[in-house]
Design an enzyme around this catalytic site. Structure first.
Site, PDB file in Angstrom:
ATOM      1  N   THR A 133      -4.266  -4.994   1.251  1.00 49.88           N
ATOM      2  CA  THR A 133      -3.622  -3.682   1.352  1.00 49.88           C
ATOM      3  C   THR A 133      -4.409  -2.735   2.260  1.00 49.88           C
ATOM      4  O   THR A 133      -3.837  -1.845   2.876  1.00 49.88           O
ATOM      5  CB  THR A 133      -3.429  -3.052  -0.037  1.00 49.88           C
ATOM      6  OG1 THR A 133      -4.696  -2.789  -0.640  1.00 49.88           O
ATOM      7  CG2 THR A 133      -2.613  -3.966  -0.932  1.00 49.88           C
ATOM      8  N   ARG A 157      31.329  32.677  -9.615  1.00 52.21           N
ATOM      9  CA  ARG A 157      29.971  32.372 -10.059  1.00 52.21           C
ATOM     10  C   ARG A 157      29.104  32.043  -8.857  1.00 52.21           C
ATOM     11  O   ARG A 157      29.611  31.778  -7.753  1.00 52.21           O
ATOM     12  CB  ARG A 157      29.959  31.190 -11.032  1.00 52.21           C
ATOM     13  CG  ARG A 157      30.356  29.855 -10.400  1.00 52.21           C
ATOM     14  CD  ARG A 157      30.160  28.700 -11.363  1.00 52.21           C
ATOM     15  NE  ARG A 157      30.487  27.408 -10.742  1.00 52.21           N
ATOM     16  CZ  ARG A 157      30.249  26.224 -11.304  1.00 52.21           C
ATOM     17  NH1 ARG A 157      29.677  26.166 -12.491  1.00 52.21           N
ATOM     18  NH2 ARG A 157      30.575  25.093 -10.671  1.00 52.21           N
ATOM     19  N   HIS A 203      21.533  26.717 -12.549  1.00 51.60           N
ATOM     20  CA  HIS A 203      22.330  27.811 -13.101  1.00 51.60           C
ATOM     21  C   HIS A 203      21.712  29.185 -12.844  1.00 51.60           C
ATOM     22  O   HIS A 203      20.500  29.383 -12.989  1.00 51.60           O
ATOM     23  CB  HIS A 203      22.507  27.620 -14.609  1.00 51.60           C
ATOM     24  CG  HIS A 203      23.116  26.299 -14.970  1.00 51.60           C
ATOM     25  ND1 HIS A 203      24.353  25.905 -14.533  1.00 51.60           N
ATOM     26  CD2 HIS A 203      22.642  25.269 -15.733  1.00 51.60           C
ATOM     27  CE1 HIS A 203      24.633  24.704 -15.014  1.00 51.60           C
ATOM     28  NE2 HIS A 203      23.602  24.291 -15.731  1.00 51.60           N
ATOM     29  N   LYS A 263       0.860  -1.186   0.000  1.00 49.61           N
ATOM     30  CA  LYS A 263       0.000   0.000   0.000  1.00 49.61           C
ATOM     31  C   LYS A 263       0.894   1.233   0.000  1.00 49.61           C
ATOM     32  O   LYS A 263       1.846   1.308   0.804  1.00 49.61           O
ATOM     33  CB  LYS A 263      -0.891   0.019   1.254  1.00 49.61           C
ATOM     34  CG  LYS A 263      -2.078   0.967   1.167  1.00 49.61           C
ATOM     35  CD  LYS A 263      -3.192   0.391   0.314  1.00 49.61           C
ATOM     36  CE  LYS A 263      -4.512   1.111   0.539  1.00 49.61           C
ATOM     37  NZ  LYS A 263      -5.605   0.539  -0.270  1.00 49.61           N
TER      38      LYS A 263
END
Length: 309
Positions: free
Chosen positions: A64, A183, A267, A17
């Protein structure tokens, strides 16, 4: 999965489940703090239920719906606070011991990041807000008590505005990326780490041990990424930073046998506005275009050489 040979065929099967959502609140009726967790639980059972597939006989199947109800009932039985890892182990032990046909149980839990609200410098007794990262765990318990335990973090977004570069990479006719020593470095870390505990009986009997360890690992990862508060630490690449983060975890926690990190390079592109003849506006590493895609994908697993994982 459970492998079964059947008249020249091989049947791989499991059932369970998924996405069972449960919230457990521990109330303090004596003027203290309330505590709560929200878990998304998935269960897979490896069991001997061949007849359900080949003979229309469901007598060996754990329904389940029963699995779902078991999650709620066992959450109710946990009168004291516990970690997602310990709850997963409790569930797995139940399914492997209560049902003779269940050979192993795999329990996955994602914990939603509710954290206590801070009002004017004071933690609220019963107020919570959603935090950033999710705590994850996967537990595999066999009927013998053998254990495989993994914990992790999802959605750990980190960024530093300097102390990052990328140079010396392969250049060919398709390479347009300039080399740089300055950067923005940004990523959303997905981390998972395997513990060396090999049996249910070997795990530490310390309340909230795995919750505390999760917070400790998250702190170590962040410290390795950012470096000291004033001077930081230089990153020569995402690969280099990933390695130092994983190494820091293994150096800090001997009970962890391996660490997997997935760190997309999200980026932030320097803006460059120019005409055919000259630059209209000159930027100097101060204005960027944030992008979601495409992005670089970097991932690796660092293990101890003695690890069996």
């Amino acid at each position: 999965m459970a492998n079964i040979d059947l008249d020249g065929f091989k049947l791989d099967q499991r059932h369970g489940k998924a996405r069972i959502r449960v919230t457990r609140v521990w109330r303090n009726n004596h003027g203290g703090n309330d505590f709560m967790v929200e878990w998304n639980v998935s269960i897979s059972l490896l069991s001997d239920c061949l007849n359900a597939y080949v003979s229309d006989d469901n007598s060996n199947i754990v329904a389940t719906d029963t699995m779902k109800n078991t999650v709620y009932a066992m959450a109710k039985e946990c009168s004291k606070r516990l970690s997602a890892e310990n709850f997963a182990i409790l569930l797995a032990k139940h399914f492997t011991s209560y049902y003779k046909q269940v050979n192993a149980a795999i329990i996955k839990i994602i914990e939603k990041p509710w954290e206590r609200v801070n009002i004017d410098g004071q933690l609220h007794t019963h107020g919570f807000k959603l935090g950033p990262e999710k705590h994850t765990t996967e537990v595999i318990v066999k009927k013998s008590g053998a254990l495989q335990l993994t914990s992790g973090i999802e959605g750990m977004s980190v960024l530093k505005t300097t102390k990052s570069g990328f140079e010396g990479f392969i250049r060919d006719k398709y390479t347009a990326l300039p080399e740089t020593q300055e950067r923005i470095l940004a990523t959303e870390v997905t981390a998972s780490w395997k513990y060396s505990y090999e049996s249910v009986s070997s795990i530490p009997q310390i309340p909230l041990y795995f919750t505390e360890r999760y917070l400790d690992v998250k702190k170590v990862l962040a410290n390795a990424f950012f470096g000291p508060p004033r001077e930081g630490v230089y990153s020569a690449s995402v690969q280099s930073t990933l390695f130092h983060m994983a190494k820091a975890v293994l150096n800090s926690f001997p009970e962890i046998s391996s660490v997997q990190l997935k760190m997309p390079n999200i980026h932030f592109l320097p803006v460059n506005i120019s005409s055919k003849d000259n630059a209209i506006v000159k930027f100097n590493d101060d204005v960027y275009v944030p992008t979601d895609e495409p992005h670089g994908t970097i991932e690796a697993t660092l293990s101890r050489t003695w690890s069996k994982m």
